[in-house]
Structures are given as structure tokens and as C-alpha cells.
Design an enzyme around this catalytic site. Structure first.
Site, mmCIF file in Angstrom:
data_model
loop_
_atom_site.group_PDB
_atom_site.id
_atom_site.type_symbol
_atom_site.label_atom_id
_atom_site.label_comp_id
_atom_site.label_asym_id
_atom_site.label_seq_id
_atom_site.Cartn_x
_atom_site.Cartn_y
_atom_site.Cartn_z
ATOM 1 N N THR A 245 -1.667 25.615 70.138
ATOM 2 C CA THR A 245 -0.954 24.326 70.111
ATOM 3 C C THR A 245 0.481 24.510 70.580
ATOM 4 O OG1 THR A 245 -2.389 23.480 68.376
ATOM 5 C CG2 THR A 245 -0.258 22.399 68.621
ATOM 6 N N GLU B 134 -7.412 20.829 70.185
ATOM 7 C CA GLU B 134 -8.592 20.969 69.305
ATOM 8 C C GLU B 134 -9.882 20.555 70.024
ATOM 9 O OE1 GLU B 134 -8.123 22.437 66.509
ATOM 10 O OE2 GLU B 134 -6.035 22.057 65.988
ATOM 11 N N VAL B 135 -10.053 21.046 71.253
ATOM 12 C CA VAL B 135 -11.198 20.600 72.060
ATOM 13 C C VAL B 135 -12.547 20.996 71.452
ATOM 14 C CG1 VAL B 135 -9.976 20.431 74.254
ATOM 15 C CG2 VAL B 135 -11.039 22.614 73.606
ATOM 16 N N GLN B 136 -12.556 22.011 70.571
ATOM 17 C CA GLN B 136 -13.829 22.418 69.954
ATOM 18 C C GLN B 136 -14.469 21.290 69.152
ATOM 19 O OE1 GLN B 136 -10.874 23.532 68.869
ATOM 20 N NE2 GLN B 136 -10.760 23.161 66.684
ATOM 21 N N CYS C 128 -11.642 44.564 61.935
ATOM 22 C CA CYS C 128 -11.471 44.031 60.577
ATOM 23 C C CYS C 128 -12.500 42.938 60.301
ATOM 24 C CB CYS C 128 -10.035 43.536 60.376
ATOM 25 S SG CYS C 128 -8.841 44.895 60.414
HETATM 26 P P1 ADP Z 1 -2.998 27.622 66.942
HETATM 27 O O1 ADP Z 1 -2.957 26.228 67.499
HETATM 28 O O2 ADP Z 1 -3.622 28.632 67.866
HETATM 29 O O3 ADP Z 1 -3.591 27.661 65.579
HETATM 30 P P2 ADP Z 1 -0.130 27.331 66.547
HETATM 31 O O4 ADP Z 1 0.545 27.141 67.866
HETATM 32 O O5 ADP Z 1 -0.371 26.108 65.722
HETATM 33 O O6 ADP Z 1 -1.507 28.132 66.785
HETATM 34 O O7 ADP Z 1 0.669 28.303 65.616
HETATM 35 C C1 ADP Z 1 1.222 29.519 66.083
HETATM 36 C C2 ADP Z 1 2.237 29.968 65.032
HETATM 37 O O8 ADP Z 1 1.542 30.342 63.844
HETATM 38 C C3 ADP Z 1 3.012 31.196 65.399
HETATM 39 O O9 ADP Z 1 4.132 30.850 66.196
HETATM 40 C C4 ADP Z 1 3.429 31.741 64.029
HETATM 41 O O10 ADP Z 1 4.637 31.132 63.619
HETATM 42 C C5 ADP Z 1 2.348 31.229 63.098
HETATM 43 N N1 ADP Z 1 1.438 32.249 62.578
HETATM 44 C C6 ADP Z 1 0.915 32.257 61.338
HETATM 45 N N2 ADP Z 1 0.069 33.284 61.154
HETATM 46 C C7 ADP Z 1 0.017 33.965 62.319
HETATM 47 C C8 ADP Z 1 -0.697 35.116 62.792
HETATM 48 N N3 ADP Z 1 -1.549 35.782 61.999
HETATM 49 N N4 ADP Z 1 -0.501 35.522 64.064
HETATM 50 C C9 ADP Z 1 0.363 34.853 64.855
HETATM 51 N N5 ADP Z 1 1.066 33.761 64.480
HETATM 52 C C10 ADP Z 1 0.898 33.302 63.239
HETATM 53 P P1 TMP Z 2 -6.061 25.666 65.035
HETATM 54 O O1 TMP Z 2 -6.796 26.545 65.987
HETATM 55 O O2 TMP Z 2 -5.130 24.723 65.735
HETATM 56 O O3 TMP Z 2 -5.383 26.417 63.955
HETATM 57 O O4 TMP Z 2 -7.097 24.691 64.330
HETATM 58 C C1 TMP Z 2 -8.463 25.007 64.215
HETATM 59 C C2 TMP Z 2 -9.167 23.953 63.393
HETATM 60 O O5 TMP Z 2 -10.568 24.198 63.453
HETATM 61 C C3 TMP Z 2 -8.803 23.934 61.911
HETATM 62 O O6 TMP Z 2 -8.804 22.596 61.433
HETATM 63 C C4 TMP Z 2 -9.943 24.687 61.250
HETATM 64 C C5 TMP Z 2 -11.119 24.355 62.141
HETATM 65 N N1 TMP Z 2 -12.184 25.372 62.231
HETATM 66 C C6 TMP Z 2 -13.508 24.963 62.170
HETATM 67 O O7 TMP Z 2 -13.800 23.778 61.989
HETATM 68 N N2 TMP Z 2 -14.502 25.902 62.294
HETATM 69 C C7 TMP Z 2 -14.242 27.232 62.502
HETATM 70 O O8 TMP Z 2 -15.194 28.028 62.621
HETATM 71 C C8 TMP Z 2 -12.874 27.644 62.567
HETATM 72 C C9 TMP Z 2 -12.527 29.077 62.815
HETATM 73 C C10 TMP Z 2 -11.877 26.687 62.422
HETATM 74 MG MG MG Z 3 -3.673 24.325 66.997
HETATM 75 ZN ZN ZN Z 4 -7.388 44.206 62.151
#
Ligand code: ADP
Ligand code: TMP
Ligand code: MG
Ligand code: ZN
Length: 183
Positions: free
Chosen positions: A18, A84-86, A176
């Protein structure tokens, strides 16, 4: 008319998908080009009309139930974003193709794999269409290495569609992940 470019950002949770999408949006904003962000209505983690990164960056977005709904809102934008295209139906691939043929760029972000290591179908389809693929990593919650490529779910709920955050999920490397799932 030049065709638009499709960029697809994938990775586990917390890998910065994101954040990366929002950085792309800023590029259009700086260039004074119009854009629109869409999100699936099912994603109720934050306010309905916004997307938000885990670090707190946010932008307004239109929540839609079906991917084809996006086309009703599209006018003169230079770029269209989907986060969140999934969670979108597989028609999103056709929607994205049609948007590209209108000369607009499309930037998509989402999970490539579920916590069960299964590909999310809509993300997989988009990856096939992409001009640019960005595969992000997270810091592994277990070993601390920057090679987290999958999400582990530590609550007792088998559903692969389950909105949540730190209350249910953390990111891990494959070693892990293997250890955790063998326990
Ligand atoms: P996504 O959409 O892939 O879930 P976001 O852009 O919402 O990712 O969030 C990324 C942010 O999450 C990073 O900039 C960091 O501040 C935070 N963060 C929390 N846990 C972790 C982690 N295990 N690895 C990397 N970043 C993390
Ligand atoms: P994020 O990638 O922006 O953190 O958000 C992923 C979203 O998808 C979050 O709401 C949790 C959800 N999710 C599922 O529904 N199924 C899954 O298997 C995983 C890993 C995440
Ligand atoms: Mg996200
Ligand atoms: Zn690991």
C-alpha cells in the site's frame, strides 16, 4: 493514443504494497495528473472511503463491491489504482485491460499468496497482464531477516478471506513458515 501501463505490486502483509501504491499516486499528484483509487468494499479495516498503510499513510478511495463498478466512476484520469486486489472478483483482469486501452495507467497492489500458501487467483491473473511487477518483502517476524515472503496466521480460523492485521497475521520467511506450519 498511447496505451496505459499496468504495474502490479505483490508480496505478503506488511511488505509495503500500500505504501508503494501511495508513492505511485504521489507521482501523478506531483505531475498534476488526475487519478482515482479503488478498494474492495469487504476491506473494512479502516474508514470505508480510504486506504491506509500499516505505517499510517492514507488516501481517499472509492469502495466497490464488483470490479466492473470501477468503470462507472472513471472519467478523465491518467491513472487508476486498485488496492487489495486479492479480494476482487476475477473480472478485474478484463476491467484492467479495458482501462489500459483507454490510455490510462493501472497500478494494482495485493497479496500474491494466502496464509495457506495458495495463490490468490485475481492477483495471479493481473501478474500475467503486467508491464511491471514489483515483488515486495517484509521483515520476518521470527528470524528478523528481510526475506519475509508469506503471511502466517496465528489465530484458529481457516478462512482464506479474513480481513485483519496484527491481531491475526504476521509476515515470515519460508524457512520460518515451514517451521511454524510443521509444529
Ligand atoms: P502492505 O500493504 O504490504 O501490508 P503497508 O504499506 O501497509 O504494507 O505497510 C508497510 C509498513 O508496515 C512498513 O513501512 C512498516 O512501517 C510496517 N511494518 C510492520 N511490520 C513490518 C514487517 N514485519 N516488515 C516490514 N514492515 C513492517
Ligand atoms: P495488507 O496486505 O494490506 O496488509 O492486507 C491484507 C488483507 O488481507 C488483510 O485484511 C488480511 C487479509 N488476508 C486474508 O484475507 N487472507 C490471507 O490469507 C491473508 C494472508 C490476509
Ligand atoms: Mg496494504
Ligand atoms: Zn524467518
Amino acid at each position: 493514443m498511447a496505451q496505459g501501463k499496468i504495474t502490479v505490486i505483490v508480496g505478503p502483509m506488511y511488505s509495503g504494497k500500500t505504501s508503494e501504491l501511495l508513492s505511485y499516486a504521489e507521482i501523478y499528484k506531483l505531475g498534476k495528473k488526475r487519478y482515482q483509487i479503488f478498494k474492495p468494499i469487504i476491506d473494512n479495516r479502516y474508514r470505508l472511503q480510504e486506504i491506509r498503510s500499516h505505517s499510517g499513510m492514507k488516501e481517499s478511495a472509492i469502495p466497490i463491491a464488483h470490479s466492473a463498478d470501477a468503470e462507472r466512476y472513471i472519467t478523465d484520469e491518467k491513472a487508476i489504482f486498485f488496492d487489495e486486489v486479492q479480494f476482487f472478483d476475477r473480472d478485474l483482469a478484463d476491467v484492467v485491460k479495458r482501462i489500459r486501452h483507454l490510455g490510462k495507467d493501472v497500478i494494482c497492489a495485493g497479496l500474491d499468496m494466502s496464509f495457506k500458501e495458495n495463490p490468490f487467483e485475481t492477483t495471479a491473473l493481473l501478474l500475467c497482464l503486467a508491464d511491471v511487477v514489483i515483488k515486495k518483502r517484509a521483515v520476518c517476524h521470527e528470524c528478523g531477516e528481510y526475506n519475509g515472503i508469506i503471511t502466517y496466521k496465528y489465530v484458529d480460523n481457516e478462512s482464506e478471506i479474513d480481513v485483519g492485521g496484527f491481531d491475526k497475521y504476521f509476515a515470515v520467511c519460508l524457512d520460518c513458515y515451514h517451521k511454524l506450519t510443521q509444529q
